[in-house]
Design a protein around this motif. Structure first.
Motif: not given
Ligand code: C2E
Ligand code: CA
Ligand code: CA
Ligand code: CA
Length: 279
Positions: A13-14, A16-21
């Motif tokens: 999840t980290s 994922m959220s990093r690439s989303l950010e």
């Protein structure tokens, strides 16, 4: 389970959220990139394989991000397409490339053709014909100097409105080129129905040329097909003298690739525009 334990999940999840950010940040920055003058065009020469003269250049966009440095198009063109920013960005590319080509054509005695990439979104969302017409008018560029590169996947659409758009563009006098030819798994029937002027053999074939004998047969067949249909053939991704010689012998009209030059800013490519000897 023990294999997909809590740590793995957190890690996942980290990421994922990093690439989303990352993506959200890029998207935000892309909105201001145009007005902040951060977009630039680089140009890569296309060489007439038989004469060794420069036929023209392909315009390739780059993003000079104030914090991240130079960002290649593969990292932001998809975002531009999803957000619709490709419309203003694409219009900017077309105008800059036509202005540059007009300048070169006033400066040199020989024509310097310009190839501009169009995204499918520019084709369906916008009145591309009016945009091209207006840009030619405003820059004073001879339409025959301009070639529009469309990836093969666009031709798979084969809808009424796409055919009509292509016909209108041809009436303006500009040329149409099929980019990444041979990767679309398409039927070839569109080649006889649509107003196409040239095909660019996809780089993957050139890369594979030495390793696979069958690839050479496919390339030969594409060049022969182009000749018989009265289309120009272009090989891109030419990196070695052997590859250059191969395409020259096969009678491929134009060659483009790192062997001749990487894409460069306009002022650096000028030194090459008059050059007639390669290798
Ligand atoms: P493309 O149109 O197929 O462009 C060819 C790509 O191959 C360019 O990458 C070019 O720098 C690279 N290339 C040229 N010669 C060689 C070589 O000898 N070896 C290798 N390995 N690569 C070579 P670039 O500039 O990163 O552009 C990538 C893609 O981004 C383009 O693929 C095109 O689809 C898209 N693109 C670039 N500029 C624009 C633009 O202004 N508008 C739109 N819609 N798309 C653009
Ligand atoms: Ca002139
Ligand atoms: Ca292209
Ligand atoms: Ca290509």
């Amino acid at each position: 389970s023990k294999i997909l334990g809590g740590n793995n999940y957190k890690f996942f999840t980290s990421c994922m959220s990093r690439s989303l950010e990352e993506r959200v940040n890029l998207e935000r920055d892309l909105h201001s990139a145009l007005k902040n003058d951060e977009l630039v065009l680089h140009y890569q020469p296309q060489i007439d394989s038989q004469t060794g003269h420069v036929f023209g250049a392909e315009a390739l966009i780059r993003w000079e991000h104030p914090k991240r440095g130079l960002i290649p198009p593969n990292q932001f063109i998809p975002i531009a397409e999803e957000t619709g920013l490709i419309i203003p960005i694409g219009e900017w590319v077309l105008r800059m490339a036509c202005m540059q080509a007009e300048e070169w054509n006033r400066k040199y005695d020989h024509p310097v053709h310009i190839a501009v990439n169009l995204s499918i979104k520019q084709f369906v969302n916008n009145d591309i014909v009016k945009t091209v017409e207006r840009t030619l008018h405003e820059t004073g560029l001879d339409p025959e100097i301009l070639e529009l590169e469309l990836t093969e996947s666009i031709f798979l659409e084969n809808t009424e409105s796409m055919i009509s758009t292509l016909n209108k563009l041809q009436k303006l006098g500009v040329r149409i080129s099929i980019d990444d030819f041979g990767t679309g798994y398409s039927s070839l029937s569109y080649l006889k129905d649509l107003p196409i002027d040239s095909i660019k053999i996809d780089q993957s074939f050139i890369r594979d040329l030495c390793e696979n004998k069958k690839t050479a047969s496919i390339i030969s067949a594409i060049i022969t097909l182009a000749k018989n249909l009265d289309l120009k053939s272009v090989a891109e991704g030419v990196e070695t003298p052997e590859q250059f010689n191969y395409f020259k012998m096969e009678g491929c009209d134009l060659v483009q690739g790192y062997y001749f030059s990487r894409p460069l800013p306009a002022n650096q490519i000028e030194a090459l525009l008059d050059r007639t000897e390669w290798g």
